[in-house]
Design a protein around this motif. Structure first.
Motif, short mmCIF file in Angstrom:
data_model
loop_
_atom_site.label_atom_id
_atom_site.label_comp_id
_atom_site.label_asym_id
_atom_site.label_seq_id
_atom_site.Cartn_x
_atom_site.Cartn_y
_atom_site.Cartn_z
N SER A 1 10.39 -18.63 -6.24
CA SER A 1 10.20 -18.60 -7.69
C SER A 1 8.91 -19.26 -8.14
N ASN A 2 8.32 -20.12 -7.32
CA ASN A 2 7.05 -20.76 -7.69
C ASN A 2 5.85 -19.95 -7.22
N ARG A 3 6.10 -18.74 -6.72
CA ARG A 3 5.00 -17.86 -6.27
C ARG A 3 5.11 -16.56 -7.05
N ARG A 4 4.55 -16.54 -8.23
CA ARG A 4 4.60 -15.33 -9.04
C ARG A 4 3.25 -14.63 -9.11
N THR A 5 2.24 -15.21 -8.52
CA THR A 5 0.94 -14.55 -8.32
C THR A 5 0.68 -14.51 -6.83
N LEU A 6 0.62 -13.31 -6.28
CA LEU A 6 0.45 -13.12 -4.85
C LEU A 6 -0.92 -12.50 -4.58
N SER A 7 -1.58 -12.98 -3.54
CA SER A 7 -2.89 -12.44 -3.17
C SER A 7 -2.72 -11.40 -2.06
N TYR A 8 -3.61 -10.44 -2.02
CA TYR A 8 -3.61 -9.45 -0.94
C TYR A 8 -5.04 -9.26 -0.46
N ALA A 9 -5.18 -8.93 0.83
CA ALA A 9 -6.50 -8.75 1.42
C ALA A 9 -6.43 -7.66 2.48
N PHE A 10 -7.58 -7.11 2.82
CA PHE A 10 -7.67 -6.01 3.77
C PHE A 10 -8.33 -6.49 5.06
N LEU A 11 -7.85 -5.97 6.19
CA LEU A 11 -8.45 -6.32 7.47
C LEU A 11 -9.94 -5.98 7.44
N PRO A 12 -10.82 -6.97 7.61
CA PRO A 12 -12.26 -6.71 7.49
C PRO A 12 -12.76 -5.61 8.42
N ASP A 13 -12.19 -5.54 9.64
CA ASP A 13 -12.67 -4.55 10.60
C ASP A 13 -12.46 -3.11 10.14
N ASN A 14 -11.53 -2.90 9.20
CA ASN A 14 -11.30 -1.54 8.70
C ASN A 14 -12.45 -1.03 7.83
N GLN A 15 -13.22 -1.94 7.25
CA GLN A 15 -14.39 -1.58 6.44
C GLN A 15 -14.05 -0.53 5.38
N LEU A 16 -13.04 -0.83 4.58
CA LEU A 16 -12.61 0.10 3.54
C LEU A 16 -13.57 0.11 2.37
N THR A 17 -13.71 1.26 1.73
CA THR A 17 -14.57 1.37 0.56
C THR A 17 -13.83 0.83 -0.67
N ASP A 18 -14.58 0.58 -1.72
CA ASP A 18 -13.97 0.11 -2.97
C ASP A 18 -12.99 1.14 -3.53
N ASN A 19 -13.29 2.42 -3.34
CA ASN A 19 -12.39 3.46 -3.84
C ASN A 19 -11.03 3.42 -3.15
N VAL A 20 -11.05 3.15 -1.85
CA VAL A 20 -9.79 3.05 -1.11
C VAL A 20 -9.04 1.80 -1.55
N LYS A 21 -9.74 0.69 -1.69
CA LYS A 21 -9.09 -0.55 -2.12
C LYS A 21 -8.49 -0.41 -3.52
N ALA A 22 -9.15 0.37 -4.37
CA ALA A 22 -8.65 0.56 -5.73
C ALA A 22 -7.29 1.25 -5.75
N VAL A 23 -7.03 2.10 -4.75
CA VAL A 23 -5.73 2.77 -4.67
C VAL A 23 -4.62 1.73 -4.55
N PHE A 24 -4.85 0.73 -3.71
CA PHE A 24 -3.84 -0.32 -3.54
C PHE A 24 -3.69 -1.15 -4.81
N GLY A 25 -4.80 -1.38 -5.51
CA GLY A 25 -4.72 -2.09 -6.78
C GLY A 25 -3.82 -1.39 -7.77
N ARG A 26 -3.93 -0.05 -7.85
CA ARG A 26 -3.06 0.72 -8.74
C ARG A 26 -1.61 0.65 -8.29
N ALA A 27 -1.41 0.68 -6.98
CA ALA A 27 -0.04 0.63 -6.45
C ALA A 27 0.62 -0.71 -6.77
N PHE A 28 -0.11 -1.81 -6.60
CA PHE A 28 0.44 -3.12 -6.94
C PHE A 28 0.77 -3.21 -8.43
N SER A 29 -0.09 -2.61 -9.26
CA SER A 29 0.11 -2.71 -10.71
C SER A 29 1.40 -2.04 -11.17
N ARG A 30 1.87 -1.05 -10.43
CA ARG A 30 3.11 -0.39 -10.81
C ARG A 30 4.30 -1.34 -10.69
#
Length: 370
Positions: free
Chosen positions: A169-198
């Motif tokens: 209950s004291n963790r209501r803001t959670l951080s997420y990160a991507f494996l650096p070796d995957n070298q994902l583009t900002d467009n790919v990362k934005a997909v996950f941002g939209r998914a979390f927002s749902r």
């Protein structure tokens, strides 16, 4: 995933993924961006379980070469708890019982036979998380919605992992990160941002992207084959992704899929294309503590047909997640992000594969990495 993993297995996950080469995942902005010659190739690609078509019509008493693979499939998703060194090709009582439970979970007639409808459901790409954990299924148990005070009581089919793990209950803001070796583009990362927002739209949870993979609450990685967690990916289609229950935060996606990042809008022309956001929304449900649901319209339904898109939380998803975390007082009845999305219908496929035996070990690893 199986439930015998301990501390050293978790260390193995981190080590194995740290050795991953830069991402070779196939990302396409949309269907129209896929070159014709690639479309032809991926349309002709056989899925991981396409060979199961030859078992259509099998029933108790039959013995068919290769039927042991079907038993292994049901074992992987929790329907068979026995662990023989070698399954036989006999259609025995164990397989019949597994099929009946599977059919009930997927709203099929429980014939205990590999009829055509059951085979077609088995062939669908899905989440790698099991439907049954520790021998118990709640996927199709059905329970009245506790807050429903009307004369008509609807039945909910959302489920949780054993012990109902959730973020404290004291963790209501959670951080997420991507494996650096995957070298994902900002467009790919934005997909996950939209998914979390749902999910944040309907709960009191918030999610922020972090640059530190080692210390983030949720760690997202694309990997191929055996990647150190005991649940190897199987190439195109088959299992698409899997995720762990709270508070481990591991979220893995199959590097070999053909991922579409701006939405699938034509399911008929590119059957091996997979909508990334649809898979991400489902797996985040597992990361937050939800198991699978038998409601086909729900995000937490275990399978999703390739070439389709499903990103809107259904009432079953919302009821389940709000049972764990409460309701967002600003929720207005829709989970759509500010950017308009065009959805097409389709079924989907993850919760923690590791079960309660991991919780203490996972938490210990997380503390060490901090």
């Amino acid at each position: 995933m199986r439930h015998h993993f301990v501390f050293f297995t978790l260390i193995s996950v981190l080590f194995s993924l740290s050795q991953t080469s830069p991402s070779s995942a196939h990302f396409f902005p949309n269907i129209s961006s896929i070159p014709p010659w690639i479309q032809k190739n991926i349309n002709q690609t056989a899925g991981a379980w396409d060979a199961f078509n030859k078992y259509a019509g099998c029933r108790a008493g039959d013995k068919v070469d290769g039927l042991a693979r079907v038993k292994k499939y049901f074992q992987n998703f929790g329907y068979i708890t026995e662990s023989p060194l070698n399954f036989t090709d006999a259609f025995d009582d164990m397989l019949e019982s597994a099929i009946k439970t599977y059919q009930k979970n997927f709203n099929l007639e429980p014939t205990g036979q590999l009829d055509n409808k059951t085979i077609q459901q088995i062939l669908r790409p899905r989440c790698g998380n099991p439907d049954i954990v520790n021998g118990t299924t709640t996927m199709n148990s059905g329970h009245p919605e506790s807050h429903n005070t009307s004369l008509f009581h609807s039945v909910a089919h959302y489920s949780f992992f054993p012990g109902r793990p959730r973020w404290p209950s004291n963790r209501r803001t959670l951080s997420y990160a991507f494996l650096p070796d995957n070298q994902l583009t900002d467009n790919v990362k934005a997909v996950f941002g939209r998914a979390f927002s749902r999910w944040s739209t309907v709960t009191q949870l918030n999610f922020t992207q972090s640059e530190s993979y080692r210390t983030a609450d949720i760690r997202i990685a694309f990997a191929s084959g055996d990647h150190g967690d005991g649940e190897p990916f199987d190439g195109v289609l088959g299992t698409l992704a899997h995720a762990f229950s709270p508070p481990s935060g591991f979220f893995h996606l199959d590097n070999d899929e053909n991922w579409v990042i701006e939405g699938v809008t034509n399911p008929l022309t590119t059957m091996s294309a997979v909508d990334l956001e649809s898979v991400a929304v489902h797996e985040i449900g597992h990361l937050l503590g939800l198991g699978h649901s038998s409601v086909e319209e729900s995000i937490m339904f275990p399978t999703i047909s390739s070439g389709t898109r499903k990103v809107e939380l259904a009432s079953d998803d919302i009821e389940g997640i709000q049972t764990l975390y409460g309701s967002n007082p600003n929720f207005n009845g829709t989970t759509s992000p500010s950017v308009q999305q065009r959805d097409t219908s389709g079924a989907y496929s993850s919760g923690s594969l590791w079960g309660m035996s991991l919780l203490l070990a996972v938490g210990f690893v997380h503390i060490i990495l901090l």
